[in-house]
Design a protein around this motif. Structure first.
Motif, PDB file in Angstrom:
ATOM      1  N   LEU A   6      49.598  47.889  56.939  1.00  0.00           N
ATOM      2  CA  LEU A   6      49.556  46.420  56.395  1.00  0.00           C
ATOM      3  C   LEU A   6      48.292  46.035  56.089  1.00  0.00           C
ATOM      4  N   GLN A   7      47.323  46.134  57.105  1.00  0.00           N
ATOM      5  CA  GLN A   7      45.825  45.499  56.781  1.00  0.00           C
ATOM      6  C   GLN A   7      45.116  46.609  55.888  1.00  0.00           C
ATOM      7  N   ALA A   8      45.415  47.793  55.650  1.00  0.00           N
ATOM      8  CA  ALA A   8      44.775  48.569  54.625  1.00  0.00           C
ATOM      9  C   ALA A   8      45.181  48.000  52.977  1.00  0.00           C
ATOM     10  N   LEU A   9      46.758  47.801  52.947  1.00  0.00           N
ATOM     11  CA  LEU A   9      47.180  47.252  51.838  1.00  0.00           C
ATOM     12  C   LEU A   9      46.594  45.904  51.538  1.00  0.00           C
ATOM     13  N   LEU A  10      46.559  45.127  52.464  1.00  0.00           N
ATOM     14  CA  LEU A  10      45.994  43.664  52.030  1.00  0.00           C
ATOM     15  C   LEU A  10      44.504  43.655  51.911  1.00  0.00           C
ATOM     16  N   SER A  11      43.778  44.617  52.520  1.00  0.00           N
ATOM     17  CA  SER A  11      42.353  44.434  52.267  1.00  0.00           C
ATOM     18  C   SER A  11      42.081  44.652  50.686  1.00  0.00           C
ATOM     19  N   GLY A  12      42.843  45.218  50.092  1.00  0.00           N
ATOM     20  CA  GLY A  12      42.608  45.458  48.690  1.00  0.00           C
ATOM     21  C   GLY A  12      42.865  44.091  47.887  1.00  0.00           C
ATOM     22  N   VAL A  13      43.571  43.267  48.411  1.00  0.00           N
ATOM     23  CA  VAL A  13      43.657  41.911  47.749  1.00  0.00           C
ATOM     24  C   VAL A  13      42.272  41.104  47.960  1.00  0.00           C
ATOM     25  N   ASN A  14      41.212  41.428  48.737  1.00  0.00           N
ATOM     26  CA  ASN A  14      39.967  40.792  48.895  1.00  0.00           C
ATOM     27  C   ASN A  14      39.406  40.841  47.513  1.00  0.00           C
ATOM     28  N   LYS A  15      39.440  42.159  46.687  1.00  0.00           N
ATOM     29  CA  LYS A  15      38.767  42.101  45.463  1.00  0.00           C
ATOM     30  C   LYS A  15      39.237  41.173  44.489  1.00  0.00           C
ATOM     31  N   TYR A  16      40.315  40.498  44.496  1.00  0.00           N
ATOM     32  CA  TYR A  16      40.943  39.469  43.643  1.00  0.00           C
ATOM     33  C   TYR A  16      40.897  38.118  44.240  1.00  0.00           C
ATOM     34  N   SER A  17      40.603  37.934  45.363  1.00  0.00           N
ATOM     35  CA  SER A  17      40.681  36.727  45.971  1.00  0.00           C
ATOM     36  C   SER A  17      39.518  35.631  46.065  1.00  0.00           C
ATOM     37  N   THR A  18      39.779  34.480  46.266  1.00  0.00           N
ATOM     38  CA  THR A  18      38.908  33.543  46.227  1.00  0.00           C
ATOM     39  C   THR A  18      38.143  33.619  47.941  1.00  0.00           C
ATOM     40  N   ALA A  19      37.145  32.610  48.122  1.00  0.00           N
ATOM     41  CA  ALA A  19      36.687  32.742  49.426  1.00  0.00           C
ATOM     42  C   ALA A  19      37.448  32.219  50.463  1.00  0.00           C
ATOM     43  N   PHE A  20      38.275  31.121  49.998  1.00  0.00           N
ATOM     44  CA  PHE A  20      39.424  30.746  50.934  1.00  0.00           C
ATOM     45  C   PHE A  20      40.421  31.782  51.412  1.00  0.00           C
ATOM     46  N   SER A  21      40.761  32.544  50.513  1.00  0.00           N
ATOM     47  CA  SER A  21      41.851  33.660  50.789  1.00  0.00           C
ATOM     48  C   SER A  21      41.227  34.708  51.859  1.00  0.00           C
ATOM     49  N   ARG A  22      39.839  34.884  51.538  1.00  0.00           N
ATOM     50  CA  ARG A  22      39.230  35.736  52.424  1.00  0.00           C
ATOM     51  C   ARG A  22      39.298  35.306  53.740  1.00  0.00           C
ATOM     52  N   ILE A  23      38.685  34.352  53.877  1.00  0.00           N
ATOM     53  CA  ILE A  23      38.800  33.462  55.229  1.00  0.00           C
ATOM     54  C   ILE A  23      40.101  33.632  55.859  1.00  0.00           C
ATOM     55  N   TRP A  24      41.132  33.204  54.946  1.00  0.00           N
ATOM     56  CA  TRP A  24      42.470  33.261  55.593  1.00  0.00           C
ATOM     57  C   TRP A  24      43.054  35.006  56.100  1.00  0.00           C
ATOM     58  N   LEU A  25      42.791  35.801  55.251  1.00  0.00           N
ATOM     59  CA  LEU A  25      43.025  37.232  55.703  1.00  0.00           C
ATOM     60  C   LEU A  25      42.318  37.514  56.902  1.00  0.00           C
ATOM     61  N   SER A  26      40.980  37.144  57.073  1.00  0.00           N
ATOM     62  CA  SER A  26      40.274  37.501  58.390  1.00  0.00           C
ATOM     63  C   SER A  26      40.874  36.840  59.367  1.00  0.00           C
ATOM     64  N   LEU A  27      41.080  35.607  59.384  1.00  0.00           N
ATOM     65  CA  LEU A  27      41.807  34.803  60.354  1.00  0.00           C
ATOM     66  C   LEU A  27      43.170  35.402  60.858  1.00  0.00           C
ATOM     67  N   VAL A  28      43.857  35.795  59.915  1.00  0.00           N
ATOM     68  CA  VAL A  28      45.257  36.222  60.150  1.00  0.00           C
ATOM     69  C   VAL A  28      45.119  37.455  60.972  1.00  0.00           C
ATOM     70  N   PHE A  29      44.399  38.568  60.509  1.00  0.00           N
ATOM     71  CA  PHE A  29      44.121  39.715  61.270  1.00  0.00           C
ATOM     72  C   PHE A  29      43.434  39.555  62.564  1.00  0.00           C
ATOM     73  N   VAL A  30      42.454  38.864  62.626  1.00  0.00           N
ATOM     74  CA  VAL A  30      41.641  38.564  63.848  1.00  0.00           C
ATOM     75  C   VAL A  30      42.192  37.883  65.071  1.00  0.00           C
ATOM     76  N   PHE A  31      42.857  36.289  64.597  1.00  0.00           N
ATOM     77  CA  PHE A  31      43.329  35.477  65.332  1.00  0.00           C
ATOM     78  C   PHE A  31      44.878  35.748  65.673  1.00  0.00           C
TER      79      PHE A  31
END
Length: 260
Positions: A6-31
């Motif tokens: 799931l992380q590998a799939l969602l990491s591809g979204v970072n190429k099309y995301s804003t800074a807010f979404s990148r922070i959101w994705l990092s927060l979801v997987f880390v915390f």
């Protein structure tokens, strides 16, 4: 559950995301995902086994546990993480659809044909709406699961003692004790706090996208208005010059006719 896939799939979204979404994705997987996999599953591993009631009535402990825990916290969080990350896959699917259209267009019309999209990953047109819809879907899921967590247990706190009454086959009022309530309470507050931060980030990203789109539309409208005004002014200026030129040539024509 294979969280790495799931992380590998969602990491591809970072190429099309804003800074807010990148922070959101990092927060979801880390915390959230990491805390869930490493610690939360072990904390809730003994919840039913160590749920003790002061009775030996067969079936009473299971009935009381089912009454106070209709769904386990850990399973509810697993569903929440799955549902809240799935909307991001819509963006990947939409980009893949654009890339497939671009590939078919090149195969049909040649490599030098005009492109259908200047950038398949750029958020404009239908992809912008897909991205915005995924944000609203994530926001609804987060709020819904927080509401369910609060509604099922009358808050986010876990009591040490729960009283089970008027439930067959339990006799009268039965006192039951939750295993490690303080530790579970800490993890509950942590997961609720992380979910709340994700909600704030999602709301900020929604407003950012909308205001950015409004600003771009307003700027383009002003540019088009200025260009139209400039073209009208140029046309009027040329028309005035032509009239002045004609007026200057008229006396010369009259003088020539008089001489004749």
């Amino acid at each position: 559950m294979d969280w790495k896939t799931l992380q590998a799939l969602l990491s591809g979204v970072n190429k099309y995301s804003t800074a807010f979404s990148r922070i959101w994705l990092s927060l979801v997987f880390v915390f959230r995902v990491l805390v869930y996999v490493v610690a939360a599953e072990k904390v809730w591993g003994d919840e039913q086994k160590d749920f003790d009631c002061n009775t030996r009535q067969p079936g009473c402990t299971n009935v009381c546990y089912d009454h106070f825990f209709p769904i386990s916290h850990i399973r509810l969080w697993a569903l929440q993480l799955i549902f809240v990350t799935c909307p991001s896959l819509l963006v990947i699917m939409h980009v893949a659809y654009r890339e497939d259209r671009e590939r078919k267009n090149r195969e049909k019309n040649g490599e030098n044909c005009p492109k259908l999209y200047s950038n398949t990953g750029k958020k404009h047109g239908g992809l912008w709406w897909t991205y915005l819809f995924s944000l609203f879907f994530k926001l609804i899921i987060e709020v819904l699961f927080l509401y369910l967590l609060h509604k099922m247990w009358d808050g986010f706190d876990l009591p040490r003692l729960v009283k089970c009454s008027n439930l067959d086959p339990c006799p009268n009022i039965v006192d039951c004790y939750i295993a490690r309530p303080t530790e579970k309470r800490v993890f509950t507050y942590f997961m609720v706090g992380a979910s709340s931060i994700c909600i704030v980030l999602t709301v900020c990203e929604i407003f950012y996208l909308i205001f950015k789109r409004v600003f771009q539309r307003t700027r383009n409208w002003r540019k088009s208005k200025r260009s139209v005004s400039y073209s009208k002014a140029s046309t009027c200026h040329c028309h005035v010059k032509s009239e002045e030129k004609d007026n200057k040539s008229q006396p010369r024509c009259v003088a020539a006719l008089t001489a004749l």
